[in-house]
Design a protein around this motif. Structure first.
Motif, PDB file in Angstrom:
ATOM      1  N   ASP A 108      69.687  95.126  66.544  1.00  0.00           N
ATOM      2  CA  ASP A 108      68.985  93.901  66.153  1.00  0.00           C
ATOM      3  C   ASP A 108      67.746  94.249  65.324  1.00  0.00           C
ATOM      4  OD1 ASP A 108      70.631  91.871  67.255  1.00  0.00           O
ATOM      5  OD2 ASP A 108      69.839  92.279  69.249  1.00  0.00           O
ATOM      6  N   PHE A 109      67.098  95.363  65.642  1.00  0.00           N
ATOM      7  CA  PHE A 109      65.952  95.813  64.854  1.00  0.00           C
ATOM      8  C   PHE A 109      66.411  96.231  63.456  1.00  0.00           C
ATOM      9  CE2 PHE A 109      63.029  99.194  63.454  1.00  0.00           C
ATOM     10  CZ  PHE A 109      61.846  98.461  63.411  1.00  0.00           C
ATOM     11  N   VAL A 110      67.509  96.969  63.378  1.00  0.00           N
ATOM     12  CA  VAL A 110      68.065  97.362  62.078  1.00  0.00           C
ATOM     13  C   VAL A 110      68.378  96.123  61.242  1.00  0.00           C
ATOM     14  CG1 VAL A 110      70.129  98.342  60.982  1.00  0.00           C
ATOM     15  CG2 VAL A 110      68.953  99.613  62.796  1.00  0.00           C
ATOM     16  N   ASN A 111      68.818  95.058  61.898  1.00  0.00           N
ATOM     17  CA  ASN A 111      69.221  93.842  61.192  1.00  0.00           C
ATOM     18  C   ASN A 111      68.048  92.977  60.738  1.00  0.00           C
ATOM     19  OD1 ASN A 111      71.878  94.587  61.535  1.00  0.00           O
ATOM     20  ND2 ASN A 111      72.207  93.332  63.346  1.00  0.00           N
ATOM     21  N   THR A 112      66.809  93.467  60.908  1.00  0.00           N
ATOM     22  CA  THR A 112      65.671  92.718  60.374  1.00  0.00           C
ATOM     23  C   THR A 112      65.625  92.802  58.847  1.00  0.00           C
ATOM     24  OG1 THR A 112      64.175  94.610  60.702  1.00  0.00           O
ATOM     25  CG2 THR A 112      64.236  92.927  62.441  1.00  0.00           C
ATOM     26  N   LEU A 113      66.462  93.631  58.244  1.00  0.00           N
ATOM     27  CA  LEU A 113      66.696  93.534  56.798  1.00  0.00           C
ATOM     28  C   LEU A 113      67.955  92.693  56.649  1.00  0.00           C
ATOM     29  CD1 LEU A 113      65.705  94.327  53.992  1.00  0.00           C
ATOM     30  CD2 LEU A 113      67.282  96.261  54.056  1.00  0.00           C
ATOM     31  N   ASP A 114      67.758  91.425  56.341  1.00  0.00           N
ATOM     32  CA  ASP A 114      68.870  90.465  56.299  1.00  0.00           C
ATOM     33  C   ASP A 114      69.551  90.509  54.933  1.00  0.00           C
ATOM     34  OD1 ASP A 114      70.531  88.555  57.286  1.00  0.00           O
ATOM     35  OD2 ASP A 114      69.091  86.906  57.206  1.00  0.00           O
ATOM     36  N   TRP A 115      70.851  90.190  54.907  1.00  0.00           N
ATOM     37  CA  TRP A 115      71.643  90.224  53.676  1.00  0.00           C
ATOM     38  C   TRP A 115      71.466  91.567  52.960  1.00  0.00           C
ATOM     39  CZ3 TRP A 115      75.241  86.844  53.794  1.00  0.00           C
ATOM     40  CH2 TRP A 115      75.017  85.611  54.414  1.00  0.00           C
ATOM     41  N   ARG A 116      71.606  92.611  53.735  1.00  0.00           N
ATOM     42  CA  ARG A 116      71.355  93.968  53.253  1.00  0.00           C
ATOM     43  C   ARG A 116      72.184  94.320  52.020  1.00  0.00           C
ATOM     44  NH1 ARG A 116      69.403  98.808  55.308  1.00  0.00           N
ATOM     45  NH2 ARG A 116      68.693  97.792  57.227  1.00  0.00           N
ATOM     46  N   ASP A 117      73.398  93.818  51.920  1.00  0.00           N
ATOM     47  CA  ASP A 117      74.285  94.195  50.816  1.00  0.00           C
ATOM     48  C   ASP A 117      74.291  93.189  49.672  1.00  0.00           C
ATOM     49  OD1 ASP A 117      75.014  96.448  52.283  1.00  0.00           O
ATOM     50  OD2 ASP A 117      76.692  95.421  53.257  1.00  0.00           O
ATOM     51  N   ARG A 118      73.420  92.179  49.716  1.00  0.00           N
ATOM     52  CA  ARG A 118      73.416  91.168  48.664  1.00  0.00           C
ATOM     53  C   ARG A 118      72.811  91.721  47.374  1.00  0.00           C
ATOM     54  NH1 ARG A 118      71.000  85.475  50.264  1.00  0.00           N
ATOM     55  NH2 ARG A 118      69.041  86.646  50.283  1.00  0.00           N
ATOM     56  N   PRO A 119      73.477  91.554  46.242  1.00  0.00           N
ATOM     57  CA  PRO A 119      72.948  92.062  44.970  1.00  0.00           C
ATOM     58  C   PRO A 119      71.597  91.438  44.629  1.00  0.00           C
ATOM     59  CG  PRO A 119      75.258  91.423  44.746  1.00  0.00           C
ATOM     60  CD  PRO A 119      74.793  90.918  46.078  1.00  0.00           C
ATOM     61  N   VAL A 120      70.780  92.201  43.937  1.00  0.00           N
ATOM     62  CA  VAL A 120      69.467  91.710  43.530  1.00  0.00           C
ATOM     63  C   VAL A 120      69.610  90.457  42.663  1.00  0.00           C
ATOM     64  CG1 VAL A 120      67.388  92.265  42.208  1.00  0.00           C
ATOM     65  CG2 VAL A 120      68.423  93.997  43.691  1.00  0.00           C
ATOM     66  N   ALA A 121      70.663  90.422  41.843  1.00  0.00           N
ATOM     67  CA  ALA A 121      70.888  89.262  40.977  1.00  0.00           C
ATOM     68  C   ALA A 121      71.094  87.977  41.773  1.00  0.00           C
ATOM     69  CB  ALA A 121      72.089  89.510  40.075  1.00  0.00           C
ATOM     70  N   ASP A 122      71.541  88.110  43.011  1.00  0.00           N
ATOM     71  CA  ASP A 122      71.776  86.939  43.861  1.00  0.00           C
ATOM     72  C   ASP A 122      70.641  86.707  44.859  1.00  0.00           C
ATOM     73  OD1 ASP A 122      74.205  86.504  42.616  1.00  0.00           O
ATOM     74  OD2 ASP A 122      75.315  87.749  44.045  1.00  0.00           O
ATOM     75  N   GLY A 123      69.536  87.409  44.653  1.00  0.00           N
ATOM     76  CA  GLY A 123      68.390  87.232  45.553  1.00  0.00           C
ATOM     77  C   GLY A 123      68.040  88.467  46.347  1.00  0.00           C
ATOM     78  N   GLY A 124      69.008  89.386  46.473  1.00  0.00           N
ATOM     79  CA  GLY A 124      68.754  90.644  47.165  1.00  0.00           C
ATOM     80  C   GLY A 124      68.562  90.479  48.668  1.00  0.00           C
ATOM     81  N   PRO A 125      68.321  91.577  49.348  1.00  0.00           N
ATOM     82  CA  PRO A 125      68.074  91.523  50.795  1.00  0.00           C
ATOM     83  C   PRO A 125      66.782  90.775  51.104  1.00  0.00           C
ATOM     84  CG  PRO A 125      68.589  93.761  50.064  1.00  0.00           C
ATOM     85  CD  PRO A 125      68.339  92.954  48.839  1.00  0.00           C
ATOM     86  N   GLU A 126      66.659  90.307  52.348  1.00  0.00           N
ATOM     87  CA  GLU A 126      65.460  89.623  52.810  1.00  0.00           C
ATOM     88  C   GLU A 126      64.880  90.412  53.981  1.00  0.00           C
ATOM     89  OE1 GLU A 126      66.411  85.587  53.757  1.00  0.00           O
ATOM     90  OE2 GLU A 126      67.453  85.243  51.866  1.00  0.00           O
TER      91      GLU A 126
END
Length: 211
Positions: free
Chosen positions: A20-38
């Motif tokens: 759950d701590f690792v998952n604090t980087l949300d949308w890890r695989d989302r391309p930067v063009a689509d907003g990137g990770p959060e």
């Protein structure tokens, strides 16, 4: 306010506090063009809030660390960067375990450095008729929660079955979870989020095909 609400409401689907701590980087695989990770670890306060949410620290420890951080802004910022480095090392180590690949020495060094730097600082304390763990105040440092996270992550990596650490099949999600289901066939971080999106996509494709 939005971040505080998100910390309180984001689903904990990792099946283990370290994931759950690792998952604090949300949308890890989302391309930067689509907003990137959060990234949800945007401040030391956010780090403490997440540690409280995950049960790594309690309210008294959070309050004491908040008090310590108030006069040590630069040190608190350094601990936040250390927390992010630990999170990314745990992510790569979990991915290596999931894929059956050797762990990278640099990631093990990051994990072990934090384990050695912040040794266990807890004592047994009574709350009414119950006994539990309590942080030892004399040994409390701004980075003490990182030691607890590192120990949880190390324990998971050492004890988890190789095929029990999995990655959500949702496009761009990237969340990891500990699959404790009997047949190890869980695919989604949660059916309510990525699972439902996948069902909606399949329905849309069927309708489009027959239109």
């Amino acid at each position: 306010m939005a971040l505080a609400l998100r910390i309180l409401t984001t689903g904990l689907h990792g099946g283990h506090p370290a994931l759950d701590f690792v998952n604090t980087l949300d949308w890890r695989d989302r391309p930067v063009a689509d907003g990137g990770p959060e990234d949800m670890l945007v401040s030391y306060d956010a780090l403490l809030a997440w540690c409280r949410r995950l049960g790594i620290i309690g309210a008294p420890t959070q309050a004491e660390l908040d008090r310590l951080a108030a006069g040590k802004a630069a040190q608190a910022a350094a601990v936040l960067q250390e927390a992010i480095a630990l999170r990314e090392a745990l992510h790569r180590l979990a991915q290596a375990a999931r894929l059956g690949k050797p762990a990278k020495p640099a990631d093990l060094e990051t994990l072990n450095r934090i384990l050695l730097r912040y040794p266990e600082g807890r004592v047994i304390a009574a709350t009414g008729s119950r006994l539990g763990w309590k942080a030892h105040g004399e040994g409390l440092e701004l980075g003490s929660p990182l030691g607890a996270i590192a120990r949880l992550g190390a324990d998971l990596l050492v004890t988890a079955a190789p095929n029990s650490i999995r990655c959500c099949a949702g496009p761009d999600c990237g969340w990891l979870f500990h699959d404790t289901s009997p047949n190890k066939r869980r695919r989604w971080c949660s059916m309510e989020s990525c699972g439902n999106r996948a069902k909606a996509r399949r329905h849309y494709e069927r309708v489009k095909k027959h239109a």
